[in-house]
Design an enzyme around this catalytic site. Structure first.
Site, PDB file in Angstrom:
ATOM      1  N   SER A  52     119.893  14.430  79.002  1.00  0.00           N
ATOM      2  CA  SER A  52     119.488  15.046  80.304  1.00  0.00           C
ATOM      3  C   SER A  52     120.744  14.951  81.154  1.00  0.00           C
ATOM      4  CB  SER A  52     118.231  14.495  81.065  1.00  0.00           C
ATOM      5  OG  SER A  52     117.236  14.186  79.863  1.00  0.00           O
TER       6      SER A  52
HETATM    7  N1  SAH Z   1     115.783  10.859  77.144  1.00  0.00           N
HETATM    8  C1  SAH Z   1     116.717  11.407  76.241  1.00  0.00           C
HETATM    9  C2  SAH Z   1     116.652  12.891  76.360  1.00  0.00           C
HETATM   10  C3  SAH Z   1     115.595  13.461  75.703  1.00  0.00           C
HETATM   11  S1  SAH Z   1     115.737  15.025  74.879  1.00  0.00           S
HETATM   12  C4  SAH Z   1     117.993  11.054  76.718  1.00  0.00           C
HETATM   13  O1  SAH Z   1     118.346  10.047  77.564  1.00  0.00           O
HETATM   14  O2  SAH Z   1     118.976  11.436  75.826  1.00  0.00           O
HETATM   15  C5  SAH Z   1     113.915  15.098  74.389  1.00  0.00           C
HETATM   16  C6  SAH Z   1     113.705  14.478  72.902  1.00  0.00           C
HETATM   17  O3  SAH Z   1     112.385  14.382  72.941  1.00  0.00           O
HETATM   18  C7  SAH Z   1     114.355  15.063  72.002  1.00  0.00           C
HETATM   19  O4  SAH Z   1     115.183  13.889  71.060  1.00  0.00           O
HETATM   20  C8  SAH Z   1     113.002  15.307  71.147  1.00  0.00           C
HETATM   21  O5  SAH Z   1     113.289  15.143  69.447  1.00  0.00           O
HETATM   22  C9  SAH Z   1     111.803  14.291  71.587  1.00  0.00           C
HETATM   23  N2  SAH Z   1     110.593  14.643  71.389  1.00  0.00           N
HETATM   24  C10 SAH Z   1     110.088  16.040  71.472  1.00  0.00           C
HETATM   25  N3  SAH Z   1     108.538  15.907  71.377  1.00  0.00           N
HETATM   26  C11 SAH Z   1     108.404  14.696  70.990  1.00  0.00           C
HETATM   27  C12 SAH Z   1     107.269  13.729  70.733  1.00  0.00           C
HETATM   28  N4  SAH Z   1     106.136  14.418  70.668  1.00  0.00           N
HETATM   29  N5  SAH Z   1     107.353  12.396  70.738  1.00  0.00           N
HETATM   30  C13 SAH Z   1     108.601  11.864  70.602  1.00  0.00           C
HETATM   31  N6  SAH Z   1     109.844  12.354  71.086  1.00  0.00           N
HETATM   32  C14 SAH Z   1     109.777  13.839  71.199  1.00  0.00           C
END
Ligand code: SAH
Length: 209
Positions: A52
């Protein structure tokens, strides 16, 4: 990055600012992107996912109002960057990621910083982390079609949940505080996240889950 993107836009919590200064963001992206790691935007981390934008990380972290003693659930480990910021501000972080390759990579980076108070699990985070609930704070870092009841249920009384809610393109950051007898909702502004995919999120396409 912290002065221009975080403080200048109104983030005030000194502990959040300190954590953003301490964590080397470039180590959470692949080598080819390291020169852009402190830019004012999200970056790709593989598997069509992103780390992000720094300001959004700071804004969401500040909204959780952490004091150092909390047990925090993060849904969407991604690069592990947000989890490492949370780890400096709370007692323990439970981070859930649905894609195992993404989770393994985050785990490796977090281990290299001795982030021993972060647990990473491969699962559908829209179901929360039942064995460890309730949590003092929950942060969802993927865009949801609605606030999952399962996550609200896993919040302590007085607990805070921050989650982007909207359609597949744009969302609004919502903060929910669980009071004894009701939920208090605040709106923190617009944002763009990748999709939250799972039982209480967007529908699963393909067979990754
Ligand atoms: N917090 C992260 C950014 C997240 S991007 C950072 O600091 O880099 C969003 C992430 O959420 C992705 O890796 C995606 O695979 C995950 N995601 C999407 N749906 C999800 C779910 N139901 N449970 C767990 N992870 C999920």
């Amino acid at each position: 990055m912290v002065e221009r993107q975080v403080i200048a836009r109104g983030v005030k919590d000194p502990a959040v600012i300190e954590a953003m200064l301490r964590v080397p963001r470039h180590l959470f992206v692949e080598e080819a992107l390291r020169g852009q790691a402190y830019g004012d935007y999200p970056l790709p981390i593989g598997e069509k996912q992103t780390i992000s934008q720094p300001y959004i990380v700071a804004l969401m972290t500040e909204a959780l109002a952490l004091t150092g003693s909390e047990r925090v659930l993060e849904v969407g480990t991604g690069s592990g960057y947000q989890a490492s910021i949370l780890s400096l501000l709370s007692e323990k972080v439970y981070s859930v990621e649905r894609i195992s390759r993404v989770a393994n990579n985050a785990r490796k980076i977090l281990d290299s910083f001795y982030c021993s108070n972060v647990l990473v699990r491969v699962a559908d985070g829209t179901r929360g982390w039942l064995d460890e609930a309730p949590f003092d704070a929950i942060m969802v870092t993927a865009g949801a079609p609605k606030v999952p009841d399962s996550l609200v249920a896993q919040l302590c009384v007085g607990g805070r949940l921050v989650i982007p809610v909207g359609d597949e393109e744009v969302q609004e950051l919502i903060k929910i505080t669980k009071m004894k007898d009701r939920l208090q909702t605040e709106r923190l502004g617009g944002c763009r996240f990748v999709k939250l995919i799972g039982a209480n999120g967007w529908e699963v396409k393909g067979n990754r889950c």
